[in-house]
Design a protein around this motif. Structure first.
Motif, PDB file in Angstrom:
ATOM      1  N   GLU A 132      58.582  25.539  15.531  1.00 42.69           N
ATOM      2  CA  GLU A 132      57.683  25.054  14.491  1.00 42.69           C
ATOM      3  C   GLU A 132      57.770  23.535  14.365  1.00 42.69           C
ATOM      4  O   GLU A 132      56.774  22.865  14.057  1.00 42.69           O
ATOM      5  CB  GLU A 132      57.996  25.768  13.181  1.00 42.69           C
ATOM      6  N   GLY A 133      58.946  22.970  14.615  1.00 39.91           N
ATOM      7  CA  GLY A 133      59.091  21.528  14.601  1.00 39.91           C
ATOM      8  C   GLY A 133      58.275  20.852  15.684  1.00 39.91           C
ATOM      9  O   GLY A 133      57.870  19.685  15.549  1.00 39.91           O
ATOM     10  N   LYS A 134      58.030  21.560  16.767  1.00 40.92           N
ATOM     11  CA  LYS A 134      57.211  21.017  17.858  1.00 40.92           C
ATOM     12  C   LYS A 134      55.714  21.196  17.599  1.00 40.92           C
ATOM     13  O   LYS A 134      54.890  20.665  18.347  1.00 40.92           O
ATOM     14  CB  LYS A 134      57.573  21.719  19.172  1.00 40.92           C
ATOM     15  N   GLY A 135      55.367  22.003  16.580  1.00 38.50           N
ATOM     16  CA  GLY A 135      53.958  22.168  16.240  1.00 38.50           C
ATOM     17  C   GLY A 135      53.421  23.581  16.334  1.00 38.50           C
ATOM     18  O   GLY A 135      52.224  23.801  16.125  1.00 38.50           O
ATOM     19  N   ILE A 195      74.586  40.814  13.713  1.00 39.27           N
ATOM     20  CA  ILE A 195      73.375  40.761  12.895  1.00 39.27           C
ATOM     21  C   ILE A 195      73.200  39.371  12.301  1.00 39.27           C
ATOM     22  O   ILE A 195      72.144  38.736  12.445  1.00 39.27           O
ATOM     23  CB  ILE A 195      73.421  41.841  11.794  1.00 39.27           C
ATOM     24  N   ALA A 196      74.237  38.882  11.628  1.00 37.39           N
ATOM     25  CA  ALA A 196      74.159  37.544  11.042  1.00 37.39           C
ATOM     26  C   ALA A 196      74.005  36.484  12.118  1.00 37.39           C
ATOM     27  O   ALA A 196      73.254  35.506  11.947  1.00 37.39           O
ATOM     28  CB  ALA A 196      75.409  37.270  10.199  1.00 37.39           C
ATOM     29  N   ALA A 197      74.682  36.664  13.243  1.00 43.50           N
ATOM     30  CA  ALA A 197      74.584  35.687  14.322  1.00 43.50           C
ATOM     31  C   ALA A 197      73.168  35.627  14.873  1.00 43.50           C
ATOM     32  O   ALA A 197      72.640  34.527  15.143  1.00 43.50           O
ATOM     33  CB  ALA A 197      75.579  36.038  15.426  1.00 43.50           C
ATOM     34  N   GLN A 198      72.534  36.772  15.044  1.00 42.02           N
ATOM     35  CA  GLN A 198      71.165  36.774  15.554  1.00 42.02           C
ATOM     36  C   GLN A 198      70.191  36.159  14.566  1.00 42.02           C
ATOM     37  O   GLN A 198      69.255  35.443  14.953  1.00 42.02           O
ATOM     38  CB  GLN A 198      70.734  38.194  15.927  1.00 42.02           C
ATOM     39  N   LEU A 199      70.367  36.448  13.282  1.00 39.97           N
ATOM     40  CA  LEU A 199      69.479  35.847  12.285  1.00 39.97           C
ATOM     41  C   LEU A 199      69.608  34.330  12.282  1.00 39.97           C
ATOM     42  O   LEU A 199      68.607  33.610  12.197  1.00 39.97           O
ATOM     43  CB  LEU A 199      69.797  36.411  10.896  1.00 39.97           C
ATOM     44  N   THR A 200      70.838  33.839  12.376  1.00 40.32           N
ATOM     45  CA  THR A 200      71.051  32.386  12.412  1.00 40.32           C
ATOM     46  C   THR A 200      70.373  31.777  13.627  1.00 40.32           C
ATOM     47  O   THR A 200      69.682  30.743  13.538  1.00 40.32           O
ATOM     48  CB  THR A 200      72.561  32.077  12.435  1.00 40.32           C
ATOM     49  N   ARG A 201      70.532  32.430  14.783  1.00 39.97           N
ATOM     50  CA  ARG A 201      69.928  31.901  16.009  1.00 39.97           C
ATOM     51  C   ARG A 201      68.401  31.989  15.942  1.00 39.97           C
ATOM     52  O   ARG A 201      67.702  31.076  16.401  1.00 39.97           O
ATOM     53  CB  ARG A 201      70.462  32.661  17.220  1.00 39.97           C
ATOM     54  N   PHE A 202      67.881  33.072  15.376  1.00 43.86           N
ATOM     55  CA  PHE A 202      66.432  33.220  15.263  1.00 43.86           C
ATOM     56  C   PHE A 202      65.856  32.118  14.382  1.00 43.86           C
ATOM     57  O   PHE A 202      64.849  31.486  14.736  1.00 43.86           O
ATOM     58  CB  PHE A 202      66.105  34.595  14.683  1.00 43.86           C
ATOM     59  N   ARG A 203      66.488  31.868  13.255  1.00 46.87           N
ATOM     60  CA  ARG A 203      65.990  30.810  12.372  1.00 46.87           C
ATOM     61  C   ARG A 203      66.009  29.457  13.084  1.00 46.87           C
ATOM     62  O   ARG A 203      65.088  28.637  12.928  1.00 46.87           O
ATOM     63  CB  ARG A 203      66.818  30.768  11.092  1.00 46.87           C
ATOM     64  N   ALA A 204      67.047  29.215  13.872  1.00 47.99           N
ATOM     65  CA  ALA A 204      67.122  27.944  14.596  1.00 47.99           C
ATOM     66  C   ALA A 204      66.023  27.846  15.645  1.00 47.99           C
ATOM     67  O   ALA A 204      65.406  26.773  15.817  1.00 47.99           O
ATOM     68  CB  ALA A 204      68.494  27.800  15.252  1.00 47.99           C
TER      69      ALA A 204
END
Length: 392
Positions: A203-206, A188-197
């Motif tokens: 979003e950094g690309k626009g 669960i925590a691993a997926q949340l971390t990967r999703f945020r990344a």
């Protein structure tokens, strides 16, 4: 078959599934309170988990859901054809799917890879109207979704090029949990971390999505950090807990929506030592009465619950005696003699002491999702508490 109660045709007396739309609306309101900072998508795939997609979708929207979700594009298009408004998303696409029809119906289309984006863009050019597209990230479920790294970067870049060309609008970035129904599972925590990344990369690309979402029913109920802009609630909308380990429906303020009943077709006296149903896996221990319940695995009653499935007849819990057949099964009434036509309650909310879908799941070695979803088309759905009834 879907039947509504207002001016409805007569319903078969053999069996019926009552669908409490007032309970469904209350469930949606409870889920909205659980995730007050997010919009709510009511997932109505597989005919609303067996409850009737169109009536349930309308009830969910009445109660404040702002999105509807389906697995297949055909399900989404059927909702549009029935006049359902607003945002509808579908995510299970195969090559050659009805992309153009989905674009023209203003469906949010999920894309997990380049082949899908290419087919979608071809349909956009043919339709002459831009598509609403949501990019799905595989954050660890290993099913649908684009892999992180080069694949994700390439998909995001291609989608942005299409958006800048006026061909699509990137409306969402999303993913799906593998083990949200197992609190504390390290994935669960691993997926949340990967999703945020992966969100940050897009979003950094626009990319400026309308919604970012990863929370299914169990995450909606137990993981507020996963709510983001939208939660996707499926089984919880229908008042069933995603897992008995995380709590009962009542623990979350939910109420089961479906009640499945049948009419006892025959009651008869038999002696001890009488074999019952195919294979004689049950033999009466003494003189007793047997009741015939006229539903079977063709109606979605799991054969794996032979000898274990619970039924309420005459105010008492009974257990399936012997094998569940295609169209019928037997219960040992222990000498009681309810009249033919007496009600047999297979499952419901549990208010009257009847079994629940979770009880049947335990008896069959499966999950309650499967119990309600598999109830077949021979069993009419009777929708109670429609608009203007039951308190919305």
């Amino acid at each position: 078959m879907t039947v509504t109660t207002e001016n409805a045709a007569p319903v078969s007396s053999r069996a019926r599934a009552d669908i409490d739309l007032a309970a469904l609306r209350a469930n949606v309101r409870a889920l909205r309170r659980t995730a007050p900072g997010a919009e709510l998508m009511a997932v109505v795939k597989s005919d609303a988990y067996g409850h009737g997609a169109v009536p349930c979708a309308r009830a969910a929207l009445d109660a404040g859901a702002t999105w509807l979700g389906t697995a297949t594009p055909e399900e989404a298009l059927a909702l549009r054809a029935a006049g359902l408004p607003g945002r509808i998303m579908c995510w299970l696409w195969t090559p050659g799917g009805p992309w153009k029809a989905a674009v023209e119906a203003d469906i949010d289309v999920s894309v997990s890879g380049m082949w899908a984006l290419e087919e979608l863009l071809a349909a956009v050019r043919e339709a002459g109207t831009p598509a609403r597209v949501q990019l799905k990230a595989d954050t660890g479920l290993g099913r649908g979704g684009c892999q992180p790294g080069d694949d994700w970067a390439a998909l995001v870049d291609a989608a942005l090029r299409a958006e800048r060309a006026g061909l699509v609008r990137i409306t969402g970035l999303w993913s799906h949990f593998a083990c949200a129904d197992e609190p504390g599972h390290p994935s669960i925590a691993a997926q949340l971390t990967r999703f945020r990344a992966m969100l940050a990369e897009a979003e950094g690309k626009g990319v400026t999505p309308e919604v970012r979402h990863i929370a299914n029913s169990p995450a909606t109920l137990t993981l507020p950090e996963a709510h983001f802009d939208l939660v996707r609630s499926g089984i919880a909308v229908y008042g069933i807990s995603p897992s008995p380990e995380i709590g009962t429906p009542a623990d979350f303020g939910l109420r089961p929506v479906m009640t499945l009943t049948a009419s006892v077709a025959l009651v008869k006296q038999v002696p001890g030592g009488h074999g019952v149903s195919y294979g004689h896996h049950y033999t009466t221990p003494g003189a007793t009465t047997l009741g015939l319940v006229p539903v079977g695995y063709a109606d979605g009653i799991p054969r794996h619950a032979s000898g274990t499935g619970p039924v309420l007849v005459g105010g008492k819990w009974r257990t399936v005696a012997g094998r569940i057949a295609m169209d019928q099964f037997v219960v040992d009434l222990g000498g009681d003699e309810p009249p033919p036509g007496a009600e047999a309650v297979l499952f419901g909310p549990g208010d009257r002491g009847e079994p629940t879908a979770e009880d049947w799941a335990q008896a069959a070695g499966t999950i309650a999702y499967e119990i309600v979803t598999r109830i077949g088309t021979r069993v009419p759905r009777v929708h109670l508490g429609g608009r203007g009834g039951g308190g919305s």
